[in-house]
Design a protein around this motif. Structure first.
Motif, short mmCIF file in Angstrom:
data_model
loop_
_atom_site.label_atom_id
_atom_site.label_comp_id
_atom_site.label_asym_id
_atom_site.label_seq_id
_atom_site.Cartn_x
_atom_site.Cartn_y
_atom_site.Cartn_z
N LYS A 9 12.35 0.00 35.05
CA LYS A 9 11.93 -0.66 33.82
C LYS A 9 11.16 -1.93 34.15
CE LYS A 9 15.54 -1.56 31.49
NZ LYS A 9 16.72 -1.81 30.68
N GLN A 41 7.95 5.36 27.91
CA GLN A 41 8.32 6.08 29.12
C GLN A 41 7.07 6.75 29.65
OE1 GLN A 41 12.63 7.09 27.30
NE2 GLN A 41 11.85 8.63 28.69
N ALA A 50 9.39 2.96 32.98
CA ALA A 50 9.54 2.58 31.58
C ALA A 50 9.04 1.15 31.40
CB ALA A 50 11.01 2.68 31.16
#
Length: 118
Positions: A9, A41, A50
């Motif tokens: 992320k 995503q 992400a």
């Protein structure tokens, strides 16, 4: 029981701009994007990536902070040629151990280091 990695992320301030940067610069695909949740995503690589707007459900990381992961690509020269129009300051370095890495900053200042390997 084996545990794998779902995705990395990366916090961003402008989801649309970040999705464009990663898709155009690195060839990722936008598999799921929700402005409402500040979440995207990306696919098209060996690892899921992400992007999230801090505080909207994906986490509270701050854009532009130090990375704590390195990505991997087999041909840094080809990758640099592809990403350079989107990140002109991107550069390849030869490290003390003989390995090579490509350092890139995304539009939010998130630093990415991509190691060369197979």
């Amino acid at each position: 029981m084996a545990i794998g990695l779902a995705f990395l992320k990366i916090p961003v301030t402008d989801l649309s701009r970040a999705v464009d940067f990663y898709c155009q610069g690195f060839g990722f695909t936008a598999d799921f994007v929700s402005d409402e949740y500040g979440w995207a995503q990306l696919g098209g690589a060996d690892i899921g990536l992400a992007l999230y707007v801090s505080g909207k459900g994906g986490g509270d990381g701050m854009p532009g902070q130090d990375r704590d992961f390195h990505l991997l690509a087999p041909d840094l020269d080809a990758l640099l040629a592809h990403v350079a129009p989107h990140a002109p300051a991107a550069a390849i370095a030869t490290n003390d151990d003989g390995s090579r890495s490509l350092d890139v900053k995304d539009p939010d200042g998130n630093g990415l280091r991509i190691m060369e390997g197979v």
